[in-house]
Scaffold this active site. Sequence first.
Site, PDB file in Angstrom:
ATOM      1  CB  CYS A  67      38.209 -18.864 -22.763  1.00 60.56           C
ATOM      2  SG  CYS A  67      36.722 -17.592 -22.627  1.00 60.56           S
TER       3      CYS A  67
ATOM      4  CE1 TYR B 256      -1.213  16.064  13.078  1.00 63.53           C
ATOM      5  CE2 TYR B 256      -0.787  17.604  13.284  1.00 63.53           C
ATOM      6  CZ  TYR B 256      -1.134  16.922  12.264  1.00 63.53           C
ATOM      7  OH  TYR B 256      -1.132  17.391  10.929  1.00 63.53           O
TER       8      TYR B 256
ATOM      9  CD  GLU C   1      23.363  26.818   1.283  1.00 61.93           C
ATOM     10  OE1 GLU C   1      23.782  27.681   0.546  1.00 61.93           O
ATOM     11  OE2 GLU C   1      22.704  25.502   1.292  1.00 61.93           O
TER      12      GLU C   1
ATOM     13  CB  CYS D  36      39.384 -16.463 -25.168  1.00 57.65           C
ATOM     14  SG  CYS D  36      38.708 -16.803 -25.858  1.00 57.65           S
TER      15      CYS D  36
ATOM     16  CE1 TYR E 281      18.526  22.160  -2.943  1.00 64.66           C
ATOM     17  CE2 TYR E 281      18.889  24.466  -3.906  1.00 64.66           C
ATOM     18  CZ  TYR E 281      19.056  23.224  -3.662  1.00 64.66           C
ATOM     19  OH  TYR E 281      18.995  22.554  -5.174  1.00 64.66           O
TER      20      TYR E 281
ATOM     21  CB  CYS F 244      34.385 -16.846 -27.453  1.00 65.04           C
ATOM     22  SG  CYS F 244      34.926 -16.633 -25.272  1.00 65.04           S
TER      23      CYS F 244
ATOM     24  CG  ASP G  57      23.681  11.706  -1.243  1.00 70.68           C
ATOM     25  OD1 ASP G  57      23.813  10.443  -1.893  1.00 70.68           O
ATOM     26  OD2 ASP G  57      23.297  11.865  -2.785  1.00 70.68           O
TER      27      ASP G  57
ATOM     28  CB  CYS H 126      34.846 -20.850 -25.315  1.00 68.39           C
ATOM     29  SG  CYS H 126      36.153 -20.486 -25.516  1.00 68.39           S
TER      30      CYS H 126
ATOM     31  CG  ASP I  95       1.763  12.072  18.447  1.00 68.79           C
ATOM     32  OD1 ASP I  95       2.677  10.813  18.485  1.00 68.79           O
ATOM     33  OD2 ASP I  95       2.283  13.217  18.225  1.00 68.79           O
TER      34      ASP I  95
ATOM     35  CD  GLU J 263      18.753  18.044  -2.832  1.00 68.30           C
ATOM     36  OE1 GLU J 263      19.783  16.507  -3.567  1.00 68.30           O
ATOM     37  OE2 GLU J 263      19.702  18.814  -3.490  1.00 68.30           O
TER      38      GLU J 263
ATOM     39  CE  LYS K  82      26.712  18.594  -4.434  1.00 65.89           C
ATOM     40  NZ  LYS K  82      26.228  17.011  -4.820  1.00 65.89           N
TER      41      LYS K  82
ATOM     42  CE  LYS L 281      30.432  15.518  -5.854  1.00 68.36           C
ATOM     43  NZ  LYS L 281      28.559  14.759  -5.468  1.00 68.36           N
TER      44      LYS L 281
END
Length: 672
Positions: A413, A37, A119, A431, A229, A436, A123, A416, A34, A177, A121, A317
Amino acid sequence: MPPSEIEARARELREQIDYHSRRYYEHDDPEIGDDEYDALLNELRALEAAHPELVTPQSPTQRVGGEPVSDLVKVRHLQRMLSLANAHNREELLAWVQRMRNYLAREGIAEPRFRFVAEPKIDGLAISLIYRDGVLERGTTRGNGEIGEDVTHNIRTIGQIPERLDQAPALVEVRGEVYMSLPDFAGLNERRAAAGLSTFMNPRNSAAGTIRQLDPRLAAERPLSFWAYQVGVTEGLELHSHWDALQWLAERGFPIHPDVKVLDSETEVIAQCEAWEERRGSLEFEIDGVVVKLDDYELQRRLGVVGREPRWAIAWKFPPTTAVTRLRAVHWNPGKFGDLHPYAELEPVQVGGVTIKLATLHNEEDLERKDIRPGEEVIVLRAGDVIPQVVSPAPHVAERGDRPDPPKVPAACPVCGTPTEKPEDSVFTRCPNHDCPGRRWQLLTSFAAVMDIDGLGEKLVTKFMELDWVRTAADFYRLETDQVASLEGFGEKSAAKLIAAIEASKRQPFGRVLFAVGIEEVGNVTGTALAQQFRTVDALLAAPVEAIDETPGVGPKMAAKIHRQLADPAMRSLLDDLRSLGLALEEEGPAPGEGALSGQTFVLTGTLPTLTREEATAMLQAQGAKVTGSVSKKTSYVVAGDSAGSKLAKAESLGVPVLDEDGLRALLDGAD
């Protein structure tokens, strides 16, 4: 140093840094540490700072964040970014394969040989990258599939995305993605917490929010990653299969998931999907399914696209995510018709990457059937990865003999204090107080949503009620710009924008207004049917029960309930008030049985690119067409958008013509 030597040194540094970046990001095999670099990068930064004319958009120094942009520019994609139909089990996947075989048989291909690519999926956020002559020109979000947002300034901060491609064609679009890995997400939140900043909710939202930042320096501070993808539009590149495209991408430095596989049968596909599901929890990134595609490009071309989904691809899914937590309490809220809805207060728990504290319990009968009790552990489901709900007690709870008392429906309720009632044949205790505050709040927030008043959300409705500015929906139309601008958080421009949105809602059709005002049993479809049947609010208010009963889709019991509510003086006063304020309480367009599309029946399914289902329905009905919810041999057309599902499959099996949004608009234009 002479200018020519300075330019040569800058070029040399860029090439070295690009080389070592590829070794690090693309091959996971760095040759230098690092410190070395960073020394190269700092030398290049110093040269470019002293000689700004040397800076190029492709320079490695620009990955760490350039100047903020003023806005995200809308960009039309060179080729639509399609959505995917869904399968949730082996039966639905096999049905997809059979649909492809049936379609190709009609095209004269009797026994096609299918090869699939499966492949994960991811998220994250779908991105389109455009390279011209091997140089990254633009990165764009998916948007609505037709038009996305230009996020090139942030794309350049992601080290895994090459700035230049070797042996590249004149034009190539790379799709992939952008995501945030779980370890990187955890590390980011730890750093933010240590700095006293708020933490992020989940990796997907963090990635999506980061890529849409206006300031690339913020994006550079957050650890985004990328999987490629697909190859999209090309000029000067010939590929014959999806697998060939993935190999081409990998050879040019794009990260391709190492577990993507070519599969020769449906059985192998199902096994691969089930294997991904089993290992879902052990991955370092979030996935919500598996994408399965036909490999052969010629078969893809022959199968084509329906609506906004390719016939040749599907997303398997995974089931919604669940978790176990403790139910602290059951609370109750009145709905817009007074019906009391139970909801759960939970010990906070992570479900699908989101912290859940509250969850729906549907209604009191469902609550009793599930037999969940405060103080016990329950299973929480984030249905469709969106709406949290309590499914049942945790498995071990039923074995206990000392369970706490079940929750009781309140005798008064909770808002009210009015004593509650439970009508016969109702699943809800109610109610009965029409004034109300809880009921009025529900009516007002529902009205704002149904009338599509942009910016008028729940918090603002609450504030208007607290200030006593709004008691009925008609009061929204009496608000003034100066009045709203006086609120904290508002200025003259934002207040004017809200007032303009309220004013624009006056153009909503008569049927939508009937839906919005809060007549029990009247949703968008029934409201539209009543508007078409009676044409004016005066005719509807004067109609006897028998006439309302003649409205398509309205039966005797529903007609009696609608008639009773329309006879209520408060409802009549509200409708008169809205009419005096300029809302549409008369129906435009042809009466039933008239119009260019009279006698034709349409079914809408899925999500269209630019039209809501209500807008599409109104456009069809304005031409005399009938819009129904189910497909049959008598259906004239099915209009299909994203995630069309079973209705599309049934239309194809029955040979019913299918239109996308462009086809619908063309049909409507021809009907004018």
